[in-house]
Design a protein around this motif. Sequence first.
Motif, PDB file in Angstrom:
ATOM      1  N   ALA A 236       0.806  -1.365   0.086  1.00 10.41           N
ATOM      2  CA  ALA A 236       0.086  -0.123  -0.241  1.00 10.41           C
ATOM      3  C   ALA A 236       1.039   1.331   0.023  1.00 10.41           C
ATOM      4  O   ALA A 236       0.883   2.006   0.875  1.00 10.41           O
ATOM      5  N   PRO A 237       1.724   1.431  -1.006  1.00  7.60           N
ATOM      6  CA  PRO A 237       2.711   2.728  -0.891  1.00  7.60           C
ATOM      7  C   PRO A 237       1.724   3.954  -1.108  1.00  7.60           C
ATOM      8  O   PRO A 237       2.209   4.893  -0.345  1.00  7.60           O
ATOM      9  N   PHE A 238       0.709   3.978  -1.823  1.00  4.43           N
ATOM     10  CA  PHE A 238      -0.024   5.404  -1.807  1.00  4.43           C
ATOM     11  C   PHE A 238      -0.228   5.728  -0.198  1.00  4.43           C
ATOM     12  O   PHE A 238      -0.079   6.648   0.154  1.00  4.43           O
ATOM     13  N   MET A 239      -1.187   4.908   0.425  1.00  2.00           N
ATOM     14  CA  MET A 239      -1.306   5.202   1.789  1.00  2.00           C
ATOM     15  C   MET A 239      -0.095   5.261   2.826  1.00  2.00           C
ATOM     16  O   MET A 239      -0.206   6.333   3.590  1.00  2.00           O
ATOM     17  N   LEU A 240       0.923   4.678   2.355  1.00  2.48           N
ATOM     18  CA  LEU A 240       2.256   5.033   3.212  1.00  2.48           C
ATOM     19  C   LEU A 240       2.760   6.373   3.006  1.00  2.48           C
ATOM     20  O   LEU A 240       3.293   6.944   4.042  1.00  2.48           O
ATOM     21  N   GLY A 241       2.717   6.715   1.704  1.00  2.00           N
ATOM     22  CA  GLY A 241       3.122   7.950   1.289  1.00  2.00           C
ATOM     23  C   GLY A 241       2.525   9.135   1.955  1.00  2.00           C
ATOM     24  O   GLY A 241       3.060  10.082   2.485  1.00  2.00           O
ATOM     25  N   LYS A 242       1.151   8.843   2.013  1.00  2.00           N
ATOM     26  CA  LYS A 242       0.084   9.823   2.761  1.00  2.00           C
ATOM     27  C   LYS A 242       0.630   9.961   4.331  1.00  2.00           C
ATOM     28  O   LYS A 242       0.816  11.075   4.768  1.00  2.00           O
ATOM     29  N   ILE A 243       0.869   8.863   5.017  1.00  2.00           N
ATOM     30  CA  ILE A 243       1.101   8.770   5.980  1.00  2.00           C
ATOM     31  C   ILE A 243       2.444   9.629   6.564  1.00  2.00           C
ATOM     32  O   ILE A 243       2.483  10.234   7.532  1.00  2.00           O
ATOM     33  N   TYR A 244       3.378   9.197   5.784  1.00  2.00           N
ATOM     34  CA  TYR A 244       4.631   9.658   6.135  1.00  2.00           C
ATOM     35  C   TYR A 244       4.648  11.522   5.694  1.00  2.00           C
ATOM     36  O   TYR A 244       5.309  12.130   6.504  1.00  2.00           O
ATOM     37  N   ALA A 245       3.791  11.686   4.799  1.00  2.00           N
ATOM     38  CA  ALA A 245       4.086  13.172   4.605  1.00  2.00           C
ATOM     39  C   ALA A 245       3.121  13.880   5.516  1.00  2.00           C
ATOM     40  O   ALA A 245       3.547  14.900   6.000  1.00  2.00           O
ATOM     41  N   GLU A 265      11.368  12.194   2.962  1.00  2.00           N
ATOM     42  CA  GLU A 265      12.119  11.467   2.057  1.00  2.00           C
ATOM     43  C   GLU A 265      11.378   9.929   1.814  1.00  2.00           C
ATOM     44  O   GLU A 265      11.457   9.313   0.634  1.00  2.00           O
ATOM     45  N   LYS A 266      10.916   9.492   3.052  1.00  2.00           N
ATOM     46  CA  LYS A 266      10.252   8.149   2.962  1.00  2.00           C
ATOM     47  C   LYS A 266       9.067   8.292   2.048  1.00  2.00           C
ATOM     48  O   LYS A 266       8.428   7.435   1.329  1.00  2.00           O
ATOM     49  N   ALA A 267       8.126   9.505   2.407  1.00  2.00           N
ATOM     50  CA  ALA A 267       7.018   9.580   1.592  1.00  2.00           C
ATOM     51  C   ALA A 267       6.952   9.771  -0.068  1.00  2.00           C
ATOM     52  O   ALA A 267       6.464   9.000  -0.732  1.00  2.00           O
ATOM     53  N   ILE A 268       8.316  10.587  -0.262  1.00  2.00           N
ATOM     54  CA  ILE A 268       8.794  10.738  -1.659  1.00  2.00           C
ATOM     55  C   ILE A 268       9.023   9.168  -2.422  1.00  2.00           C
ATOM     56  O   ILE A 268       8.489   8.885  -3.338  1.00  2.00           O
ATOM     57  N   ASP A 269       9.715   8.536  -1.651  1.00  2.00           N
ATOM     58  CA  ASP A 269      10.056   6.908  -1.988  1.00  2.00           C
ATOM     59  C   ASP A 269       8.949   6.339  -2.439  1.00  2.00           C
ATOM     60  O   ASP A 269       8.798   5.723  -3.343  1.00  2.00           O
ATOM     61  N   TYR A 270       7.778   6.221  -1.508  1.00  2.00           N
ATOM     62  CA  TYR A 270       6.504   5.630  -1.512  1.00  2.00           C
ATOM     63  C   TYR A 270       5.786   6.278  -3.010  1.00  2.00           C
ATOM     64  O   TYR A 270       5.278   5.289  -3.705  1.00  2.00           O
ATOM     65  N   TYR A 271       5.610   7.571  -2.776  1.00  2.00           N
ATOM     66  CA  TYR A 271       4.964   8.472  -3.928  1.00  2.00           C
ATOM     67  C   TYR A 271       5.632   7.862  -5.224  1.00  2.00           C
ATOM     68  O   TYR A 271       4.761   7.740  -6.480  1.00  2.00           O
ATOM     69  N   GLU A 272       6.839   7.656  -5.514  1.00  2.00           N
ATOM     70  CA  GLU A 272       7.693   7.403  -6.580  1.00  2.00           C
ATOM     71  C   GLU A 272       6.985   6.134  -7.235  1.00  2.00           C
ATOM     72  O   GLU A 272       7.033   5.802  -8.460  1.00  2.00           O
ATOM     73  N   LEU A 282       4.743  17.369  -4.605  1.00  2.00           N
ATOM     74  CA  LEU A 282       4.613  18.150  -3.554  1.00  2.00           C
ATOM     75  C   LEU A 282       5.482  17.773  -2.095  1.00  2.00           C
ATOM     76  O   LEU A 282       5.917  18.479  -1.609  1.00  2.00           O
ATOM     77  N   GLY A 283       5.683  16.403  -2.165  1.00  2.00           N
ATOM     78  CA  GLY A 283       7.003  16.097  -1.349  1.00  2.00           C
ATOM     79  C   GLY A 283       8.176  16.443  -1.292  1.00  2.00           C
ATOM     80  O   GLY A 283       9.018  17.092  -0.626  1.00  2.00           O
ATOM     81  N   TYR A 284       8.646  16.531  -2.884  1.00  2.00           N
ATOM     82  CA  TYR A 284       9.974  17.455  -3.120  1.00  2.00           C
ATOM     83  C   TYR A 284      10.013  18.851  -2.762  1.00  2.00           C
ATOM     84  O   TYR A 284      10.794  19.274  -2.035  1.00  2.00           O
ATOM     85  N   ASN A 285       8.901  19.393  -2.941  1.00  2.00           N
ATOM     86  CA  ASN A 285       8.668  20.973  -2.559  1.00  2.00           C
ATOM     87  C   ASN A 285       8.840  20.996  -1.023  1.00  2.00           C
ATOM     88  O   ASN A 285       9.399  21.929  -0.488  1.00  2.00           O
ATOM     89  N   ASN A 286       8.070  20.320  -0.177  1.00  2.00           N
ATOM     90  CA  ASN A 286       7.904  20.407   1.198  1.00  2.00           C
ATOM     91  C   ASN A 286       9.262  19.928   1.653  1.00  2.00           C
ATOM     92  O   ASN A 286       9.908  20.617   2.727  1.00  2.00           O
TER      93      ASN A 286
END
Length: 823
Positions: A236-245, A265-272, A282-286
């Motif tokens: 579930a990388p999408f949910m994990l990305g949202k959680i870490y962000a 960094e973890k959020a970006i890894d999952y979103y990618e 958005l993760g890169y910008n933040n």
Amino acid sequence: MNTFSSNDGSTPGKPKKAAGIINLSDARLRVRARVNAAHAALAAQIEATRELIDRGQAAEAEARLTQIIKATRDDEELLAQARCMLSVSLETQGRYGDSLAAVQMYEDAHARDGLDPEISVFLRVQLGLAYNYMGDHPKAIALLNATLREATETASSAQLGAIYIALARVYRHINEYPIARDNSQRALSHFRNTGDWRGMAESYRGLALECIFEGAYEQSLEYYEQALKLVGDHPAPFMLGKIYANMAGACWFLKRPHDGIRYLEKAIDYYERTEHKANAVLGYNNLGINLILVGDWTRAETVLEIALARALEFDEQGAKDRVVPMVLDSLGELQMLRGNLLKAQEHLQRAVRLSHDHGNKWYACQALRTLARCHLAMQEPTRALDESTQALSLAERIGDRQAVCDSLLLLAEVHLRCDDPRECASELQKVSEQTSDSAADMAVAGEAQRIHGLLALAQSDSTLAIHHFGRSVSIYSILGDRYRTALALYGLGRAYDSVQPERAAEHYSRALHTFRELGAQLDIARSEDALASIEVSSTEQRHETSAFAQLLTLRLAEAVASRELLLRELAAVLEQETKAQRVLITELDEEGTIKVVIAHGGGSEANAELANSLCMAKNDAEREKLALEHDSTVIMLRPTNATPALLYIEPRAAATLSGGLPIDSLLRVVELGMNVCALRARVNSGRNVQEQNTYTGTGLMPGFIHSSPAMTRLVEEVHKIRSSDVTVLVTGESGTGKELVARAIHALSSRRAKVFVPFNRPRKDGRRRTLPRGFVLSSQRHPPARPPAVRTTLRDSDHRQLLHQPLLGEVQSPRHTDHAADD
């Protein structure tokens, strides 16, 4: 006896099956098996699309569901399931209108006739969410509540959990966070019964979001950790990305930017790993913004350039329009801080143009503020004034309090640069009226103190300027903002320049050191010029003693937003206003671990060792012995209702302020402030515990003791609207307790500290009832052009209208006073 002969190899004497005769029973079984197999295969495909959405492949899920819908036109249940899942996939992609269209046909109850009740519930839940994202929140709430009422008796825990999760989302969207939290708690309880990892994880994520919005940032991180454990090894990388962000967002408020960087960094890894490239941008910008904050500008520029390149690659124009201005603004700010003003102006003007072209008011407001700061740096205050005025207008239009405060602060500085101190003071007053001393407003407070310092310098009040710049330094140090800390230090140097040149040189040097590490070229040149112009005199000028002492006391009294800020302010005052070479404040946390709160002077290892020795001392005598060994003063701060702390000042003779003033009065102010911080923390903790209680039992609504189902439902309704600003109509026969219910709503609301004014309407027999002292009640009829409805107006004795009330009993609450009407 007739016999059949055959030449086809059949046994003579046995009857032969006639050609073309079919066993209908066998055929039906075979057809039914094929239909069931096809049904099961399609159902499995629909379920597989849920996993695709979890993996962040919503577009692929959409394509598959479109094909499934074509294949299920004759199967109403599968068609309904497929359409429901299609709505989810479209919602995940941000296509909310399409998401609603996918299920809107099922809003009519007749369209759901014959469907399995479970499928019907999930369809209505998705409909509620679709209306929510389209902005029709009342309709979403009504639909979901109706579904809940109908499903309560027969629905499974999975269905009820889905309804409560949806309600929590809607209430979050309309900023009703206590109600949202209640629904998230209920959802979690139901999903625990089913063991649904996805539902439990989403419930914990909802609780974490509600904690963030209410300022309970540590609690939110705990909930996010629970969600991460529940996701576990599920793909579930999408949910994990949202959680870490979101965890990074909590760290921003907790002033832990380095932790935020790791989470991003973890959020970006999952979103990618997903199709959601806009989330990755958005993760890169933040991440770039956090890197700017901690001073890693080289990496920040690299990250933001990646974000811009990814954003420009988007095929979807809408996503590109949303994220490109945001990244351009961040890049523009970085270039401005570095002193590359023309390049910064180019980025920012493009960001403003794109935002205006596509109606992105929030991004336009943000980019306009940054552009105004850029033009200030370019010595163009007239252009800065125009842009900051536009930014304020946009901020007020979209109703963003933070943006309004930032715009007002910018306008204040611009007015000062335009030689208009009166307007500067006016804008600062407006900021003061919109903020509090809470931790959430610390960034605004830090900038406000810096501009107050600039205003004091413009008015030639060095003592007051020192007070404000000193506070700004402390606040930005807590926030971890290296550039703005250095900017405040530079201001502190300017304030000391004409009073104590040696101190001015010290603060200029500290600011210059940071500016050089960051690469802020314009600020480097300015600080170097300031240092070169200082002429240190042999006799230092002194502050006027009484005013100086009062300002220091005020500075500490105002630093009660948090215990950490208060103790940092104490250390800063001692470091700035005494000849101390080392100031250390240490304490034991709740777990008994020794913690260095703040240290000025000495290395980190030496300070940690010293803190350990101080905290391990058994009594005052041992601490005094340790102090004598180090030629220092050790003072125990002993607030009556808070955890004590230890103050260490070295050398011993430095424990007095300029002019020989003792520090005792300052320490008393700090102890009182520690009590205030502890009390606020206990009140907030108690409120959270109280609001998380269930509604059953007695005493949960003031003035009521109950156990019946009917009263329980009443209590639930009161709790649902307790923090809302909606108009409430309480009906019932005389003597049934309508005023008691109104008082309970007031007592449970966020306005509980305000005045509650009950009043009674005139009886139908003409006799008047009692009104609060100083109020009169008058009636009027609308002119003939309007409907002939009688309205009642509540006025005070000076005939100022306080309440305009329709005859039916709607109550409109004026400002901060709650009213209850009895029919």
